[in-house]
Design an enzyme around this catalytic site. Structure first.
Site, PDB file in Angstrom:
ATOM      1  N   ARG A  33      33.390  31.727  37.807  1.00 36.61           N
ATOM      2  CA  ARG A  33      34.230  30.530  38.002  1.00 36.61           C
ATOM      3  C   ARG A  33      33.526  29.454  38.825  1.00 36.61           C
ATOM      4  NH1 ARG A  33      37.767  34.789  37.888  1.00 36.61           N
ATOM      5  NH2 ARG A  33      37.694  35.007  40.139  1.00 36.61           N
ATOM      6  N   GLU A  86      34.181  46.826  49.431  1.00 37.37           N
ATOM      7  CA  GLU A  86      35.043  47.770  50.148  1.00 37.37           C
ATOM      8  C   GLU A  86      34.658  49.210  49.757  1.00 37.37           C
ATOM      9  OE1 GLU A  86      39.101  46.877  49.489  1.00 37.37           O
ATOM     10  OE2 GLU A  86      39.807  48.373  50.920  1.00 37.37           O
TER      11      GLU A  86
HETATM   12  P1  AMP Z   1      34.113  37.684  48.288  1.00 34.43           P
HETATM   13  O1  AMP Z   1      32.702  38.099  47.992  1.00 34.43           O
HETATM   14  O2  AMP Z   1      34.937  38.792  48.893  1.00 34.43           O
HETATM   15  O3  AMP Z   1      34.168  36.410  49.101  1.00 34.43           O
HETATM   16  O4  AMP Z   1      34.813  37.402  46.892  1.00 34.43           O
HETATM   17  C1  AMP Z   1      34.610  36.200  46.246  1.00 34.43           C
HETATM   18  C2  AMP Z   1      34.515  36.353  44.745  1.00 34.43           C
HETATM   19  O5  AMP Z   1      35.521  37.196  44.222  1.00 34.43           O
HETATM   20  C3  AMP Z   1      34.684  35.010  44.082  1.00 34.43           C
HETATM   21  O6  AMP Z   1      33.754  34.901  43.007  1.00 34.43           O
HETATM   22  C4  AMP Z   1      36.124  34.989  43.607  1.00 34.43           C
HETATM   23  O7  AMP Z   1      36.226  34.339  42.366  1.00 34.43           O
HETATM   24  C5  AMP Z   1      36.521  36.460  43.519  1.00 34.43           C
HETATM   25  N1  AMP Z   1      37.806  36.739  44.204  1.00 34.43           N
HETATM   26  C6  AMP Z   1      37.973  37.500  45.314  1.00 34.43           C
HETATM   27  N2  AMP Z   1      39.245  37.587  45.668  1.00 34.43           N
HETATM   28  C7  AMP Z   1      39.938  36.833  44.769  1.00 34.43           C
HETATM   29  C8  AMP Z   1      41.339  36.484  44.613  1.00 34.43           C
HETATM   30  N3  AMP Z   1      42.284  36.931  45.449  1.00 34.43           N
HETATM   31  N4  AMP Z   1      41.662  35.686  43.580  1.00 34.43           N
HETATM   32  C9  AMP Z   1      40.732  35.224  42.723  1.00 34.43           C
HETATM   33  N5  AMP Z   1      39.412  35.503  42.820  1.00 34.43           N
HETATM   34  C10 AMP Z   1      39.005  36.308  43.837  1.00 34.43           C
END
Ligand code: AMP
Length: 179
Positions: free
Chosen positions: A67, A104
């Site tokens: 995205r 996680e």
């Molecule tokens: P992080 O590495 O934990 O910051 O996760 C970010 C990535 O996971 C991004 O590419 C987001 O598109 C996706 N992502 C994580 N949590 C969500 C959520 N609650 N809703 C939509 N996309 C998420």
């Protein structure tokens, strides 16, 4: 009375859909397909993402799969920069550099083309959403290994309670909406 900026944020917040328990129980998934299908929201989002960076003299927007590709290319066009994708393993056809990060449960990896960034290139890292910050941090490690300079991060949505910005530890982290 609300400022124009607050009105825009409220509007963008209203067109993002939250899907409970997707893709697994306990996750509140922020669905931006409803924002993409609203032509006014599409324009306002690109403008809001670019606004902090108009004077940044940025060379490259690095967008994170998948995205982060949607608005990353729009941002590159508006900011007169080029676009470089960071992808999941095995998707990029030429020589790559890879970075593994903790989830996680288990680990994940991201890749970049080894020739996509030159020493001293000024880079903004963009994704639709920052949760824990693990993906953005892994991408920034790739950029820095290639000699790029990270001038900032750019997200549409920040899940503030997960404190991802602390992991990135950078003075310029711009999120359109903090949820
Ligand atoms: P992080 O590495 O934990 O910051 O996760 C970010 C990535 O996971 C991004 O590419 C987001 O598109 C996706 N992502 C994580 N949590 C969500 C959520 N609650 N809703 C939509 N996309 C998420």
């Amino acid at each position: 009375m609300l400022s124009e900026e607050e009105n825009i944020k409220n509007y963008l917040g209203s067109v993002i859909r939250t899907i409970p328990d997707f893709p697994k129980p306990g996750i509140q998934f922020k669905d931006i397909t409803t924002l993409l299908s609203d032509k006014k929201a599409l324009q306002l989002t690109t403008q809001a993402l670019c606004k902090p960076y108009y004077e940044s003299d940025c060379d490259i927007i690095v967008g994170l799969e998948s995205r982060g590709f949607l608005f990353g290319t729009n941002m590159a066009e508006v900011l007169n920069a080029s676009f470089v994708p960071v992808r999941k393993p095995g998707k990029l056809p030429s020589e790559t550099l890879s970075e593994t990060y903790e989830l996680e449960y288990g680990t994940d990896s991201v890749e970049i083309h080894s020739d996509a960034i030159k020493k001293g290139d000024r880079v903004i890292i963009h994704d639709d959403l920052i949760a824990t910050g693990g993906t953005a941090l892994a991408a920034s490690n790739l950029v820095e290994r290639l000699g790029g300079v990270i001038i900032g991060y750019s997200f549409i949505i920040e899940l503030g309670f997960l404190k991802g910005r602390e992991k990135l530890n950078h003075k310029t982290i711009e999120s359109v909406l903090i949820m």
